[in-house]
Design a protein around this motif. Structure first.
Motif, mmCIF file in Angstrom:
data_model
loop_
_atom_site.group_PDB
_atom_site.id
_atom_site.type_symbol
_atom_site.label_atom_id
_atom_site.label_comp_id
_atom_site.label_asym_id
_atom_site.label_seq_id
_atom_site.Cartn_x
_atom_site.Cartn_y
_atom_site.Cartn_z
ATOM 1 N N PRO A 1 0.833 -1.214 0.000
ATOM 2 C CA PRO A 1 0.000 0.000 0.000
ATOM 3 C C PRO A 1 0.864 1.259 0.000
ATOM 4 C CG PRO A 1 -0.071 -1.081 2.142
ATOM 5 C CD PRO A 1 0.723 -1.963 1.243
ATOM 6 N N VAL A 2 0.467 2.223 -0.833
ATOM 7 C CA VAL A 2 1.152 3.512 -0.888
ATOM 8 C C VAL A 2 0.351 4.528 -0.096
ATOM 9 C CG1 VAL A 2 1.918 5.377 -2.399
ATOM 10 C CG2 VAL A 2 2.164 3.009 -3.128
ATOM 11 N N CYS A 3 -0.946 4.598 -0.404
ATOM 12 C CA CYS A 3 -1.835 5.537 0.277
ATOM 13 C C CYS A 3 -3.163 4.833 0.499
ATOM 14 C CB CYS A 3 -2.014 6.785 -0.576
ATOM 15 S SG CYS A 3 -3.247 7.917 0.077
ATOM 16 N N VAL A 4 -3.536 4.657 1.748
ATOM 17 C CA VAL A 4 -4.819 4.024 2.062
ATOM 18 C C VAL A 4 -5.644 5.055 2.822
ATOM 19 C CG1 VAL A 4 -5.980 2.139 3.249
ATOM 20 C CG2 VAL A 4 -3.775 1.750 2.173
ATOM 21 N N SER A 5 -6.667 5.583 2.153
ATOM 22 C CA SER A 5 -7.564 6.543 2.803
ATOM 23 C C SER A 5 -8.987 6.037 2.669
ATOM 24 C CB SER A 5 -7.425 7.929 2.176
ATOM 25 O OG SER A 5 -8.010 7.946 0.904
ATOM 26 N N ARG A 6 -9.898 6.784 3.216
ATOM 27 C CA ARG A 6 -11.309 6.400 3.176
ATOM 28 C C ARG A 6 -11.818 6.356 1.734
ATOM 29 N NH1 ARG A 6 -15.668 9.302 2.479
ATOM 30 N NH2 ARG A 6 -14.517 11.251 2.449
ATOM 31 N N ALA A 7 -11.334 7.289 0.933
ATOM 32 C CA ALA A 7 -11.879 7.423 -0.417
ATOM 33 C C ALA A 7 -11.132 6.597 -1.461
ATOM 34 C CB ALA A 7 -11.855 8.891 -0.827
ATOM 35 N N GLN A 8 -9.812 6.599 -1.387
ATOM 36 C CA GLN A 8 -9.024 5.965 -2.453
ATOM 37 C C GLN A 8 -7.897 5.143 -1.844
ATOM 38 O OE1 GLN A 8 -9.625 6.357 -5.749
ATOM 39 N NE2 GLN A 8 -7.858 5.276 -6.527
ATOM 40 N N ARG A 9 -7.686 3.968 -2.419
ATOM 41 C CA ARG A 9 -6.567 3.136 -1.998
ATOM 42 C C ARG A 9 -5.635 2.970 -3.179
ATOM 43 N NH1 ARG A 9 -10.205 -1.388 0.974
ATOM 44 N NH2 ARG A 9 -10.720 -0.140 2.785
ATOM 45 N N ILE A 10 -4.364 3.263 -2.929
ATOM 46 C CA ILE A 10 -3.371 3.148 -3.996
ATOM 47 C C ILE A 10 -2.306 2.159 -3.540
ATOM 48 C CG2 ILE A 10 -1.671 4.377 -5.382
ATOM 49 C CD1 ILE A 10 -3.344 6.918 -4.891
#
Length: 111
Positions: free
Chosen positions: A92-101
């Protein structure tokens, strides 16, 4: 005094009103229609194998890119990506509520 103009009868006035009118009413356009996508809600054996073979090779892994590639639903894709991340196949690079990258896991180095 100008000469008196002959008054039209009620029937003639009504016929003139019905004949004139506004013409045709403008129709609203329907707008652009998107094709309805038929994404699967359960993995087939072939799609499951493609998840494990193709997704770890992608540089940028997002929910929408995997949904487009494998033609699966968003919820199924989220579960599949979570499973790949737990196994350490992707990172995981960026895991937020809206978008997971996510990105592919290169080597065994943890930054």
């Amino acid at each position: 005094m100008p000469p008196k103009v002959q008054q039209k009868s009620k029937e003639q006035k009504m016929a003139a009103a019905m004949a004139g009118g506004k013409g045709k009413k403008k129709k609203w356009s329907k707008g652009k229609q998107r094709d309805k996508v038929d994404n699967k809600v359960l993995f087939t054996k072939e799609q499951y194998e493609r998840l494990y073979s193709e997704v770890p090779k992608m540089k940028l892994i997002t929910l929408s890119s995997v949904v487009e590639k494998l033609k699966i639903s968003g919820g199924l894709c989220r579960r599949g990506l979570n499973q790949l991340a737990e196994e350490g196949v992707i990172r995981p690079v960026c895991v937020s509520r809206a978008q997971r990258i996510y990105t592919r896991n290169i080597g065994e180095d943890d930054e």
